[in-house]
Design a protein around this motif. Sequence first.
Motif, mmCIF file in Angstrom:
data_model
loop_
_atom_site.group_PDB
_atom_site.id
_atom_site.type_symbol
_atom_site.label_atom_id
_atom_site.label_comp_id
_atom_site.label_asym_id
_atom_site.label_seq_id
_atom_site.Cartn_x
_atom_site.Cartn_y
_atom_site.Cartn_z
ATOM 1 N N ARG A 61 0.863 -1.187 0.000
ATOM 2 C CA ARG A 61 0.000 0.000 0.000
ATOM 3 C C ARG A 61 0.905 1.245 0.000
ATOM 4 N NH1 ARG A 61 -1.508 0.022 6.426
ATOM 5 N NH2 ARG A 61 0.375 1.164 7.015
ATOM 6 N N ASP A 115 6.052 -7.327 1.260
ATOM 7 C CA ASP A 115 5.510 -6.553 2.394
ATOM 8 C C ASP A 115 5.265 -7.535 3.533
ATOM 9 O OD1 ASP A 115 3.861 -3.557 2.484
ATOM 10 O OD2 ASP A 115 3.519 -4.983 4.131
ATOM 11 N N TYR A 128 13.144 7.442 15.158
ATOM 12 C CA TYR A 128 12.856 7.407 13.715
ATOM 13 C C TYR A 128 13.923 8.209 12.962
ATOM 14 C CZ TYR A 128 10.052 8.175 9.399
ATOM 15 O OH TYR A 128 9.596 8.231 8.090
ATOM 16 N N THR A 150 3.439 12.715 3.652
ATOM 17 C CA THR A 150 2.879 12.093 2.449
ATOM 18 C C THR A 150 1.582 11.379 2.819
ATOM 19 O OG1 THR A 150 5.126 11.821 1.633
ATOM 20 C CG2 THR A 150 3.425 10.540 0.524
ATOM 21 N N THR A 201 -0.436 8.813 3.307
ATOM 22 C CA THR A 201 -0.491 7.355 3.494
ATOM 23 C C THR A 201 -0.896 7.109 4.949
ATOM 24 O OG1 THR A 201 1.756 7.154 4.370
ATOM 25 C CG2 THR A 201 1.544 7.124 1.956
HETATM 26 N N1 LIG Z 1 4.109 9.102 4.789
HETATM 27 C C1 LIG Z 1 4.998 10.020 5.164
HETATM 28 O O1 LIG Z 1 4.631 11.132 5.575
HETATM 29 C C2 LIG Z 1 6.478 9.730 5.062
HETATM 30 C C3 LIG Z 1 7.381 10.800 5.165
HETATM 31 C C4 LIG Z 1 8.738 10.546 5.049
HETATM 32 C C5 LIG Z 1 9.188 9.253 4.837
HETATM 33 N N2 LIG Z 1 8.301 8.224 4.752
HETATM 34 C C6 LIG Z 1 8.821 6.860 4.510
HETATM 35 O O2 LIG Z 1 8.223 6.329 3.346
HETATM 36 C C7 LIG Z 1 8.245 4.888 3.409
HETATM 37 C C8 LIG Z 1 6.889 4.343 2.983
HETATM 38 O O3 LIG Z 1 5.918 4.670 3.970
HETATM 39 P P1 LIG Z 1 4.405 5.051 3.622
HETATM 40 O O4 LIG Z 1 4.252 6.489 3.851
HETATM 41 O O5 LIG Z 1 4.023 4.479 2.287
HETATM 42 O O6 LIG Z 1 3.652 4.280 4.829
HETATM 43 P P2 LIG Z 1 2.704 2.988 4.861
HETATM 44 O O7 LIG Z 1 2.592 2.626 6.298
HETATM 45 O O8 LIG Z 1 1.467 3.224 4.079
HETATM 46 O O9 LIG Z 1 3.555 1.870 4.061
HETATM 47 C C9 LIG Z 1 4.629 1.189 4.626
HETATM 48 C C10 LIG Z 1 4.511 -0.280 4.218
HETATM 49 O O10 LIG Z 1 5.645 -0.975 4.755
HETATM 50 C C11 LIG Z 1 5.199 -2.201 5.293
HETATM 51 N N3 LIG Z 1 6.142 -2.630 6.343
HETATM 52 C C12 LIG Z 1 6.318 -2.062 7.564
HETATM 53 N N4 LIG Z 1 7.238 -2.751 8.250
HETATM 54 C C13 LIG Z 1 7.674 -3.738 7.441
HETATM 55 C C14 LIG Z 1 8.625 -4.785 7.598
HETATM 56 N N5 LIG Z 1 9.293 -4.947 8.743
HETATM 57 N N6 LIG Z 1 8.842 -5.626 6.559
HETATM 58 C C15 LIG Z 1 8.150 -5.472 5.393
HETATM 59 N N7 LIG Z 1 7.213 -4.523 5.207
HETATM 60 C C16 LIG Z 1 6.993 -3.667 6.215
HETATM 61 C C17 LIG Z 1 3.802 -1.923 5.837
HETATM 62 O O11 LIG Z 1 3.026 -3.102 5.963
HETATM 63 C C18 LIG Z 1 3.262 -0.952 4.776
HETATM 64 O O12 LIG Z 1 2.599 -1.645 3.733
HETATM 65 C C19 LIG Z 1 8.669 4.547 4.840
HETATM 66 O O13 LIG Z 1 10.042 4.173 4.855
HETATM 67 C C20 LIG Z 1 8.476 5.855 5.594
HETATM 68 O O14 LIG Z 1 9.316 5.949 6.731
HETATM 69 C C21 LIG Z 1 6.964 8.439 4.856
#
Ligand SMILES: NC(=O)c1ccc[n+]([C@@H]2O[C@H](COP(=O)([O-])OP(=O)(O)OC[C@H]3O[C@@H](n4cnc5c(N)ncnc54)[C@H](O)[C@@H]3O)[C@@H](O)[C@H]2O)c1
Length: 273
Positions: free
Chosen positions: A18, A39, A171, A204, A206
């Motif tokens: 996702r 995932d 984090y 972002t 999500t």
């Molecule tokens: N959304 C934001 O605001 C934001 C900002 C900066 C960075 N990020 C980074 O972007 C990346 C993607 O996050 P997102 O925003 O799509 O969030 P999200 O929670 O929608 O997606 C993260 C996905 O990673 C999977 N996941 C978590 N732990 C896992 C593991 N140990 N092994 C395999 N899969 C695992 C989850 O099941 C999920 O599907 C992350 O690294 C996050 O730290 C997000």
Amino acid sequence: MTEQTLAGKVAYITGAARGQGRSHAIRLARAGADIVAVDVCAPIAEFSGYPMAEPEDLAETARLVESEGRKILTQQLDVRDLAAQQRVIADTIATFGRLDIVVANAGVCSWGRIWEISPEQFREAVDINLTGVWNTIKAVVPPMIEAGNGGSIMTISSSAGVKAPPGCGHYAASKFGVVGLTKTLAVELGEYGIRANVLLPYGTNTPLGTDTSMYKLFEEHPGFVYSFPPNLLKTDGLVEPDEISDVVVWLAGDQARVITGAQVPVDKGFLAR
Ligand SMILES: NC(=O)c1ccc[n+]([C@@H]2O[C@H](COP(=O)([O-])OP(=O)(O)OC[C@H]3O[C@@H](n4cnc5c(N)ncnc54)[C@H](O)[C@@H]3O)[C@@H](O)[C@H]2O)c1
């Protein structure tokens, strides 16, 4: 960007059930790449205020990639499990014969002041966000070097990987680590024609980015909110995953062939403020 710039290439994406990972899978497929999407799809994040993806989410990613006319291999695995990542990469080579593009995207976020979180909460952030990315790199690099096709590895850090915010020092520490790892990787992989770049998203749209569990900290420590200012652009609000994917597709392809070792903000100017 509908041009098939990545035709014949294969992309491995972690955290692809996702959010940003799914979006990257769809957009890389639309650009012509076959996809390997992994995932955890299980409630493994004990300290996050939002749920992880479920198996149905990964199945939906597969359906969406196939509707772009591309092939997809999916696997439920935890990025903390190096052997599981190595097995899926071996399956990737057996199935598709190559690996060109990697997006080390899986990550979790949780909140708390540095001295108040438990050892377990600290370890969860570092083990998934940093060691998980190192596991991905360790699994993918040897077969990429052996194939001799070059390639593009992208890691997903965060604006918190260069500008540390209050309330998530664990984090930030993990995401600063991802920046260091990626920059060294770029230097070490240059001679093989494999590029490595790190993306720095800010808020972002999500489940991770819309988690409201941080608000409690803001109520208790109102000064913290100044570390999360509005972005610079008129299009205020969260960045959409598809907008991050624009950058991923660009970095994956030959149009970015001179870009390696870069920290790429995808944050509507947040880091400039
Ligand atoms: N959304 C934001 O605001 C934001 C900002 C900066 C960075 N990020 C980074 O972007 C990346 C993607 O996050 P997102 O925003 O799509 O969030 P999200 O929670 O929608 O997606 C993260 C996905 O990673 C999977 N996941 C978590 N732990 C896992 C593991 N140990 N092994 C395999 N899969 C695992 C989850 O099941 C999920 O599907 C992350 O690294 C996050 O730290 C997000």
